[in-house]
Design an enzyme around this catalytic site. Structure first.
Site, PDB file in Angstrom:
ATOM      1  N   ASP A  28      22.934  21.288  54.913  1.00 17.66           N
ATOM      2  CA  ASP A  28      21.707  21.943  55.472  1.00 17.66           C
ATOM      3  C   ASP A  28      21.991  23.513  55.627  1.00 17.66           C
ATOM      4  O   ASP A  28      21.529  24.225  56.679  1.00 17.66           O
ATOM      5  CB  ASP A  28      21.273  21.458  56.745  1.00 17.66           C
ATOM      6  CG  ASP A  28      21.217  20.050  56.830  1.00 17.66           C
ATOM      7  OD1 ASP A  28      20.410  19.334  55.891  1.00 17.66           O
ATOM      8  OD2 ASP A  28      21.593  19.384  57.927  1.00 17.66           O
ATOM      9  N   GLU A  44      11.615  15.321  54.804  1.00 23.37           N
ATOM     10  CA  GLU A  44      12.201  16.120  55.817  1.00 23.37           C
ATOM     11  C   GLU A  44      12.534  17.678  55.177  1.00 23.37           C
ATOM     12  O   GLU A  44      12.328  17.851  53.945  1.00 23.37           O
ATOM     13  CB  GLU A  44      13.282  15.546  56.470  1.00 23.37           C
ATOM     14  CG  GLU A  44      14.544  15.243  55.521  1.00 23.37           C
ATOM     15  CD  GLU A  44      15.480  14.371  56.128  1.00 23.37           C
ATOM     16  OE1 GLU A  44      15.465  14.072  57.303  1.00 23.37           O
ATOM     17  OE2 GLU A  44      16.728  14.180  55.472  1.00 23.37           O
TER      18      GLU A  44
END
Length: 363
Positions: free
Chosen positions: A63, A229
Site C-alpha cells: 500500500d 477497496e
C-alpha cells in the site's frame, strides 16, 4: 560504389543501435523491481523515465503512498509504526524508519484487538502542512478506525491528531484505506472503504481535517463480490478519476488484485467506467492486472496525474510484495492507460462480472 558502402555501413550501425532489448532481473531488496518498457514518457518530476520505473534498493512494501517534497521522493507503507522510504531520484530507495515509535494511544479504545501493523497510509501536502491518514483494524473485520498525523517537514517527526472516523460491526462500511482529496472548489474530502458496501466519501472540516458535523456520507463504488477497496481520487481536465483495487489481495502469487478506475464530473459521483457502467453497479475499467511475474497489483497512490505507485507480488522472489512505480498516460478522450500495457496483462472491459473468494481487504 564507395558511397553505397558507406550507406550500407551506416544502415547496419543504425539497425544494431535499435536492438536495445534487455532481460528482466529477479527482485530483492537490492534489485530492479520491473523491466523497462521500450516506451518512455516524462514523469511529473520533469525527469524522463521508462514507463516502468527501474527501481532498486529497499522495495518491500504494501500500500505505498507516494509524495515528493522538493527534489526528494517519499513512500509511506503498511507496517509497524508505518514504514517510511526515501529516494533522491525516485529510483533508488532506502528505508529511513517509521512514523510512530509507539502505537497511537487512542487506537485500543476503538479497535481493541487491532493488528500491530498500521495499514494503508495516505499522505498529502495542504496549506503548509503534510497530512497523513492511516488505518487501524484487524483482517476481515470492520471494527476499524482512521487516524491522522501531521508535520510541516517530512524530514522531522509527526504529531498524532487522533481518530478521524470509525466503523463498528453495526455499520455496513469499513473505515480503512483513507484518501484525502481537495476538489476544484477547495472543499476537502476523505474517501475510504474496503469490502462491505464499498467506497465512501465524506467532507472534512478544514479547521480539524476531520469530518464536518452532520456531513453526508456518499457511496461511490460497490461490487456484488464486495471485493473493492483502496480508493484514490485525482482531478484532470473536468473529471474526477476514482482508482480502486479489486479482488483478492495479500495471497502472494495467488493474489488476484487489480487496479481499476472510473470517472465523474462531480467528486460525489456517479463514477462510470469506459463502457458506461456505473461503479455503483460493479463498473470499473482495468488499469493493471499484472502479468506472469508481477501478481496482484494494487494498493495504489498517484503522484499528480502522471505517475502511479502500487505494490505487486514478485513470482520470481517467493511472492514478495514489491514497490512499483509507473507512468500514467491519457488518451484523446481523457482515459488513463499504461504505456507498458503490451508487455503485461491488461483489459479495458468492465469488472462487474468479476468475483472474489476473499472475505477481507488486503490491508
Amino acid at each position: 560504389m564507395k558511397k553505397a558502402v558507406i550507406v550500407l555501413c551506416l544502415l547496419a550501425l543504425w539497425l544494431t543501435g535499435c536492438d536495445t532489448g534487455s532481460s528482466s532481473s529477479s527482485s530483492s531488496s537490492t534489485s530492479t523491481s520491473s523491466t523497462s518498457s521500450s516506451t518512455s514518457s516524462t514523469s511529473s518530476s520533469g525527469t524522463t523515465y521508462p514507463d516502468n520505473w527501474p527501481l532498486t534498493g529497499a522495495l518491500d512494501v504494501h500500500d505505498p503512498a507516494i509524495i515528493k517534497s522538493g527534489s526528494t521522493y517519499y513512500v509511506y507503507g503498511t507496517g509497524v509504526g508505518i514504514q517510511v522510504k526515501r529516494s533522491a531520484d525516485g529510483l533508488a530507495w532506502s528505508n529511513i524508519g517509521k512514523v510512530f515509535n509507539s502505537y497511537p494511544s487512542w487506537a485500543s479504545t476503538y479497535v481493541p484487538n487491532h493488528e500491530d501493523n498500521i495499514w494503508a497510509p495516505d499522505v498529502h501536502y495542504y496549506n503548509g502542512t503534510y497530512y497523513l491518514y492511516y488505518s487501524i483494524s484487524t483482517f476481515g473485520s470492520n471494527t476499524s478506525a482512521i487516524g491522522l498525523a501531521t508535520t510541516t517537514n517530512l524530514a522531522s517527526s509527526w504529531t498524532d491528531k487522533g481518530m478521524v472516523i470509525r466503523s463498528t460491526s453495526s455499520n455496513n462500511y469499513n473505515c480503512i484505506d483513507p484518501n484525502m482529496v481537495v476538489d476544484q472548489s477547495g472543499r476537502i474530502w476523505l474517501a475510504f472503504g474496503s469490502f462491505w458496501s464499498g467506497i465512501k466519501l465524506i467532507e472534512l472540516d478544514p479547521a480539524t481535517m476531520k469530518p464536518k458535523s452532520g456531513a453526508t456520507m456518499y457511496s461511490l463504488a460497490t461490487r456484488s463480490s464486495q471485493a473493492i477497496e483502496a480508493a484514490y481520487i485525482v482531478y484532470r481536465n473536468g473529471y474526477y478519476y476514482l482508482f480502486v483495487s479489486i479482488d483478492k489481495c495479500c495471497q502472494g502469487v495467488n493474489s488476484t488484485y487489480k487496479i481499476a478506475f472510473g470517472r465523474s464530473t462531480s467528486i460525489t459521483g456517479t463514477y462510470y467506467d469506459k463502457s458506461g457502467v456505473s461503479m455503483m453497479n460493479g463498473g470499473g475499467t482495468i488499469f493493471d492486472s499484472g502479468n506472469d511475474r508481477w501478481k496482484g497489483p494494487g494498493g495504489q497512490s498517484l503522484l499528480g496525474t502522471d505517475v502511479i505507485a502500487h505494490h505487486a507480488y514478485d513470482a520470481n522472489n517467493n511472492g514478495a510484495a514489491t514497490l512499483m512505480i509507473k507512468n500514467v498516460h491519457w488518451d484523446s478522450n481523457g482515459w488513463p492507460y499504461r504505456g507498458d500495457a503490451g508487455s503485461s496483462s491488461s483489459s479495458s472491459s468492465s469488472t462487474s462480472s468479476t468475483s472474489s473468494s476473499s472475505s477481507s481487504g488486503c490491508n
